[in-house]
Design a protein around this motif. Structure first.
Motif, short mmCIF file in Angstrom:
data_model
loop_
_atom_site.label_atom_id
_atom_site.label_comp_id
_atom_site.label_asym_id
_atom_site.label_seq_id
_atom_site.Cartn_x
_atom_site.Cartn_y
_atom_site.Cartn_z
N ALA A 70 0.83 -1.21 0.00
CA ALA A 70 0.00 0.00 0.00
C ALA A 70 0.86 1.26 0.00
N VAL A 71 2.02 1.20 0.65
CA VAL A 71 2.92 2.36 0.66
C VAL A 71 3.44 2.63 -0.75
N TRP A 72 3.80 1.58 -1.46
CA TRP A 72 4.29 1.74 -2.83
C TRP A 72 3.19 2.25 -3.75
N TYR A 73 1.98 1.72 -3.57
CA TYR A 73 0.85 2.24 -4.34
C TYR A 73 0.60 3.70 -4.00
N GLY A 74 0.73 4.06 -2.73
CA GLY A 74 0.55 5.46 -2.33
C GLY A 74 1.56 6.37 -2.99
N LEU A 75 2.80 5.91 -3.11
CA LEU A 75 3.84 6.67 -3.78
C LEU A 75 3.48 6.88 -5.25
N ALA A 76 3.11 5.80 -5.93
CA ALA A 76 2.82 5.87 -7.36
C ALA A 76 1.56 6.69 -7.65
N PHE A 77 0.48 6.39 -6.93
CA PHE A 77 -0.77 7.09 -7.22
C PHE A 77 -0.81 8.49 -6.64
N GLY A 78 -0.04 8.76 -5.60
CA GLY A 78 0.12 10.13 -5.13
C GLY A 78 0.79 10.98 -6.19
N LEU A 79 1.81 10.41 -6.86
CA LEU A 79 2.47 11.12 -7.96
C LEU A 79 1.49 11.37 -9.10
N LEU A 80 0.65 10.37 -9.40
CA LEU A 80 -0.35 10.56 -10.46
C LEU A 80 -1.34 11.65 -10.11
N VAL A 81 -1.76 11.72 -8.84
CA VAL A 81 -2.65 12.81 -8.42
C VAL A 81 -1.96 14.15 -8.63
N ASP A 82 -0.69 14.22 -8.27
CA ASP A 82 0.08 15.46 -8.48
C ASP A 82 0.14 15.84 -9.95
N VAL A 83 0.44 14.89 -10.79
CA VAL A 83 0.60 15.17 -12.22
C VAL A 83 -0.73 15.59 -12.84
N ILE A 84 -1.80 14.91 -12.47
CA ILE A 84 -3.09 15.14 -13.12
C ILE A 84 -3.83 16.34 -12.53
N TYR A 85 -3.85 16.48 -11.21
CA TYR A 85 -4.75 17.44 -10.58
C TYR A 85 -4.09 18.65 -9.92
N THR A 86 -2.80 18.63 -9.67
CA THR A 86 -2.19 19.77 -8.97
C THR A 86 -1.07 20.38 -9.80
N GLY A 87 -0.66 21.54 -9.39
CA GLY A 87 0.44 22.22 -10.07
C GLY A 87 1.75 22.06 -9.34
N VAL A 88 1.75 21.40 -8.20
CA VAL A 88 2.96 21.24 -7.41
C VAL A 88 3.28 19.74 -7.32
N ILE A 113 4.21 12.53 -1.47
CA ILE A 113 4.80 12.43 -0.14
C ILE A 113 3.72 12.25 0.91
N THR A 114 2.63 13.01 0.80
CA THR A 114 1.55 12.94 1.78
C THR A 114 0.92 11.56 1.82
N ASP A 161 -5.10 15.49 4.87
CA ASP A 161 -5.62 16.81 4.52
C ASP A 161 -4.91 17.91 5.30
N THR A 162 -4.58 17.64 6.56
CA THR A 162 -3.86 18.63 7.35
C THR A 162 -2.44 18.82 6.82
N MET A 163 -1.79 17.73 6.44
CA MET A 163 -0.45 17.85 5.84
C MET A 163 -0.51 18.66 4.55
N LEU A 164 -1.53 18.41 3.72
CA LEU A 164 -1.67 19.17 2.48
C LEU A 164 -1.89 20.65 2.78
N TYR A 165 -2.72 20.95 3.78
CA TYR A 165 -2.96 22.34 4.16
C TYR A 165 -1.67 23.02 4.62
N VAL A 166 -0.91 22.32 5.46
CA VAL A 166 0.34 22.90 5.96
C VAL A 166 1.33 23.14 4.82
N ILE A 167 1.46 22.18 3.92
CA ILE A 167 2.38 22.34 2.79
C ILE A 167 1.93 23.48 1.90
N TYR A 168 0.64 23.52 1.56
CA TYR A 168 0.15 24.59 0.70
C TYR A 168 0.21 25.95 1.39
N SER A 169 0.08 26.00 2.71
CA SER A 169 0.26 27.26 3.44
C SER A 169 1.71 27.69 3.40
#
Length: 175
Positions: free
Chosen positions: A59-77, A83-84, A118-126
């Motif tokens: 699950a950690v490896w899937y989190g790494l891979a699909f977290g990167l996909l979320v970044d590429v597809i939906y975010t600008g950072v 990482i989250t 969500d809190t980690m994302l808020y802190v990073i984006y802040s």
């Protein structure tokens, strides 16, 4: 074979979470409440609880891979979700060793995981000044609605995948 199924389900959820807001009523979408679907994260937490053993970290490896996909597809950072999701799934994997895998424990782990993510994302984006919400506004207008929406998704997803995921885990351990 189960690893491919997990990846395909994560890919499907990744696509669907992008369309999640269009499935909600307009009065909710255009209100002050901000909801972020973390459907891939919810599914990966179920994988961490019911698929992974103490010594495996799929699950950690899937989190790494699909977290990167979320970044590429939906975010600008790039790297924020990667990482989250990876850290949250790692924490959930560790906390899972302390509880018995059942609906209540999985629900509590899902609450902890979504809140932490969500809190980690808020802190990073802040920190990088993408958001300027106060902590109070964040808690009331984003964290609570996000937590409620994702827990509804968890309650809907859990009975659909729990037995399958557990069976896949048994098949992998028997090979």
């Amino acid at each position: 074979m189960s690893r491919y199924k997990i990846a395909l389900i994560c890919l499907f959820l990744l696509i669907m979470q992008g369309m999640a807001m269009s499935m909600l009523p307009a009065s909710l979408v255009y209100s002050d409440l901000l909801m972020t679907p973390h459907w891939v994260l919810i599914f990966l937490m179920i994988i961490a609880v019911f698929y992974d053993k103490d010594e495996t970290y799929n699950a950690v490896w899937y989190g790494l891979a699909f977290g990167l996909l979320v970044d590429v597809i939906y975010t600008g950072v790039l790297g924020v979700y990667m990482i989250t999701y990876t850290l949250v799934i790692y924490v959930i994997h560790g906390l899972n060793k302390l509880v018995h895998a059942n609906f209540l424990a999985a629900s509590l782990l899902a609450i902890v995981g979504v809140t932490l993510a969500d809190t980690m994302l808020y802190v990073i984006y802040s920190f990088v000044q993408i958001t300027s919400m106060t902590w109070g506004d964040y808690g009331l207008l984003r964290l609570l609605p996000t937590l409620a929406a994702n827990m509804i998704f968890f309650i809907l997803l859990y009975p659909l995948v729990k037995e399958r995921v557990h069976d896949w885990s048994e098949q992998v351990s028997n090979v």
